[in-house]
Design a protein around this motif. Structure first.
Motif, short mmCIF file in Angstrom:
data_model
loop_
_atom_site.label_atom_id
_atom_site.label_comp_id
_atom_site.label_asym_id
_atom_site.label_seq_id
_atom_site.Cartn_x
_atom_site.Cartn_y
_atom_site.Cartn_z
N LEU A 195 0.88 -1.31 0.13
CA LEU A 195 -0.12 0.01 -0.15
C LEU A 195 0.80 1.11 0.07
CD1 LEU A 195 -2.55 1.29 -0.06
CD2 LEU A 195 -2.79 0.83 2.52
N GLU A 255 2.25 1.67 -3.18
CA GLU A 255 0.96 1.92 -4.24
C GLU A 255 0.91 3.81 -4.24
OE1 GLU A 255 -2.63 0.08 -3.52
OE2 GLU A 255 -1.61 -1.79 -3.61
N ILE A 256 1.19 4.30 -2.85
CA ILE A 256 0.70 5.79 -2.69
C ILE A 256 2.03 6.31 -3.40
CG2 ILE A 256 0.79 7.41 -1.23
CD1 ILE A 256 -0.85 5.43 0.79
N VAL A 272 -2.88 5.42 6.70
CA VAL A 272 -2.67 5.75 5.37
C VAL A 272 -2.29 7.22 5.19
CG1 VAL A 272 -3.90 6.12 3.06
CG2 VAL A 272 -4.14 4.05 4.42
N GLY A 283 -0.57 9.05 2.21
CA GLY A 283 -1.90 9.18 1.39
C GLY A 283 -2.80 10.35 1.48
N TRP A 335 -7.87 10.97 -1.64
CA TRP A 335 -8.58 10.13 -2.68
C TRP A 335 -7.90 8.64 -2.38
CZ3 TRP A 335 -12.54 11.59 -5.22
CH2 TRP A 335 -12.74 12.78 -5.75
N THR A 336 -6.85 8.74 -1.80
CA THR A 336 -6.27 7.32 -1.28
C THR A 336 -7.06 6.73 -0.16
OG1 THR A 336 -4.13 8.19 -1.70
CG2 THR A 336 -4.24 6.06 -0.93
N LYS A 357 -8.93 3.43 -1.26
CA LYS A 357 -8.17 2.44 -0.65
C LYS A 357 -8.15 2.03 0.84
CE LYS A 357 -4.81 2.63 -4.17
NZ LYS A 357 -4.07 1.95 -5.05
#
Ligand code: ATP
Ligand code: MG
Lengths: 366, 258
Positions: free
Chosen positions: A129, A132-133, B124, B129, B132-133, B137
């Protein structure tokens, strides 16, 4: 509770370069007219490559502090510098983080008490993850994730879901995920508090190994003195939003009257009567092997009672502490105490009615 | 009325009902999902905290939910005529159905997203992040089972509403039941209509439950097929947990914290 043997050898990763610096960090929460000052001018200096522990009672502001370091919590005033970058300058207004702050955050790993893994993703996908970011390609993500899983000893769990793992395994995944962006700094808020003692030990060992192998700087929050004792190079004690004591663990142990030192290494024992002098003697390294007490007794021809004693390993160093009782008041014992100091021992004359050991962190345990 | 007479009526009415439910569901998702997300994000402590927007959306949603559907439908007749050019028939009904169901679904989405542990959002954010993430996600994947469950409820409500829409000229099974069953006393046809509606509702519910269960099982504690997988790919080196990190064998894992 003694640690069953030294965890690590002497450390060599610590340099004098500051990695995390906070100056005058203040956080005031306002809710319905009431104000809570969670941080009250905190100056923290974490050097590169060290494991830095922050301890304190519940509500002391530890979590607020660590959340201010990556600006998950916006400080009311003061500055936070991580790896030479002033993060407070990057913070925009409102709850949204700008692109630059997000980029800076991706270079700071964070590990949580309750792991915070996405139950809808596999272990591998959780570790991917952060990549991905960062916009890393699929192949590269997979390679990195598997490498990290290997590093934390979970190579066979890539396709498992977090729900199928034990607490200790989940935290290993959490650590692997935190490392995915190749951070220089790892923040850990009570990352072992939800784990049993044995698992806690293995997670601490992992953090220590990562610190040694990758030169990772670790800032960790805990309410367990055991954690500090086991892996921290330095520690700070927080009370009411302030840092009241801080320094390397050896410095703290050598500081007369240090509350942290006393908590790290408590000795008990009540004096047997009035007109006695109670002295805490701390031995470091070589001094631990000298027969000082019998020398003292012979030289001054006094009877010494040992009220309490313990040997322990603090940060990989043998340290001993002994509480002894000398007949007569302090004024009558100035010379024997001077003798002990001459032997290179650290001597604290104890308050006859000391605060009960453990009071410092009593509220910290949940 | 004979079966041969009833059959084309039933087929057309069923198709009309499916048409109305299908399209109104689609528009409900398109409208309700963003609204639900917006309600969560703009709330106090949310990522896009904005009291004005939050209150405004909240008021509109509550308004839409507090009106009885039949009133809403009649009230929307001019609007339906404006959008699809007619105020009767399945197409007109779709407009009213979607507008009636969007607030309903938006609240269900909101509830589902609120159940997502805020710690995950923070995790996140700590990785860098952005909003939007967080939405795509964390919030949506984590809340997916609840959102699907909410959607199932919404579709079933839409089937009910679509039958009601039949009463005011919307067509479909509801229309059939009223025109033939009630006004012409064709009890047989009415009963068949009812059975058909029950069958459709049950099918939707079963499909929804199955989807929710399948999704929820992902995060559950069932045995993973890792053992087999390892047999099939012998090329990969055996896991060596103690290679780089002398991981202590974890205690027999007596303590399982979730
Ligand atoms: N979001 C918030 N709103 C208002 N007050 C808060 C908030 N977060 C923390 N506080 C207050 O700030 C103070 C410090 O909280 P913090 O969570 O940093 O303590 P802590 O040292 O981490 O405690 P613990 O060991 O229990 O985790 C407490 O008095 C707490 O009530
Ligand atoms: Mg805390």
């Amino acid at each position: 509770m003694p640690v069953p043997g030294p965890l690590t050898a002497a450390h060599s990763t610590v340099t004098e370069t500051p990695v995390i610096t906070t100056t005058g960090l203040t956080k005031v929460y306002r809710s319905r007219g009431r104000e809570v000052t969670a941080l009250d001018g905190v100056d923290l200096h974490v050097r590169e490559g060290e494991v830095y522990g922050v301890v304190g009672q519940s509500g002391a502001g530890k979590s607020t502090l660590i959340r201010c370091v990556n600006l998950l919590e916006r400080p009311s005033s003061g500055t936070v510098t991580v790896a030479g970058q002033d993060l407070t300058a990057l913070a925009g207004r409102g709850n949204r983080a700008g692109a630059e702050l997000r980029k800076a955050r991706s270079r700071i790993g964070m590990v949580f008490q309750h792991f915070n893994l996405l139950s809808s993703r596999t272990v591998q996908s959780n570790i991917e993850l952060p990549l991905e970011i960062l916009g890393v390609s699929g192949k590269e993500r997979e390679r990195k994730a598997l490498e990290l899983l290997d590093l934390v000893g979970l190579a066979d769990k890539a396709k498992a879901y977090p729900g199928q793992l034990s607490g200790g395994q989940k935290q290993r995944v959490g650590i692997a995920r935190a490392l995915a962006g190749d951070p220089k700094v790892l923040l850990s808020d009570e990352s072992t508090s939800a784990l049993d003692p044995e698992t806690t030990r293995s997670i601490l060992q992992l953090l220590r190994d990562l610190n040694q192998q990758l030169g990772l700087t670790v800032l960790l929050i805990t309410h367990e003195m055991e954690v500090v004792k086991t892996i921290c190079d330095s520690a700070a004690l927080m009370k009411g939003g302030r840092v009241v004591e801080s320094g390397t663990v050896s410095e703290l142990l050598a500081t007369p009257g240090s509350e942290l030192a006393a908590e790290l290494f408590p000795v008990g024992g009540e004096p047997s009567g009035p007109d006695r002098t109670v002295v805490d003697v701390t031995f470091h390294g070589d001094a631990a092997t000298q027969p000082v007490i019998s020398q003292l007794s012979r030289t001054y021809n006094i009877d010494i009672s040992i009220l309490g004693a313990a040997m322990d390993t603090v940060c990989g160093k043998q340290v001993g502490r002994m509480r002894i009782e000398l007949p007569g008041r302090f004024e009558e014992n100035v010379v024997p105490i001077g003798f002990l100091r001459e032997q290179g021992l650290q001597v604290d004359v104890a308050d006859v009615n000391p605060a009960p050991a453990g009071a410092l962190l009593k509220d910290g345990a949940k | 009325m004979t079966w041969a007479e009833m059959q084309p009526l039933l087929r057309d009415a069923s198709l009309d009902t499916l048409f109305m439910v299908w399209w109104s569901t689609l528009y409900t998702i398109l409208g309700g999902l963003p609204l639900g997300i917006l309600l969560v994000l703009t709330d106090r402590g949310g990522l896009l905290q904005n009291t004005v927007v939050n209150k405004a959306v909240g008021v509109v949603v509550n308004l839409g939910r507090s009106l009885p559907f039949i009133v809403l439908m009649v009230w929307l007749i001019p609007f339906s005529r404006f959008v699809v050019g007619t105020s009767i028939g399945p197409s007109a009904a779709v407009v009213a159905l979607a507008i009636g169901a969007i607030p309903f679904f938006a609240r269900l989405v909101e509830t589902a997203l609120r159940e997502v542990d805020h710690g995950l959002v923070e995790a996140v954010q700590s990785m860098g992040g952005g909003t939007w993430t967080v939405i795509f996600k964390v919030l949506l994947p984590q809340a997916l089972p609840s959102v699907i469950a909410g959607l199932t409820t919404t579709v079933i409500a839409l089937i009910g509403y679509s039958a009601m829409a039949g009463a005011v000229g919307g067509g479909g099974l509801g229309n059939l039941a009223i025109v033939y069953g009630y006004q012409r006393s064709e009890t047989g046809l009415m009963n068949i209509t009812i059975v058909l509606l029950i069958v459709i509702v049950t099918a939707v519910q079963l499909a929804g439950d199955l989807a929710v269960r399948t999704l929820a099982r992902r995060g559950g504690r069932q045995a993973a097929p890792v053992g087999l997988r390892r047999l099939w790919t012998p090329a990969r080196p055996a896991p060596k947990p103690a290679a780089t990190v002398p991981a202590q064998a974890e205690a027999p894992e007596a303590v399982k914290s979730s």
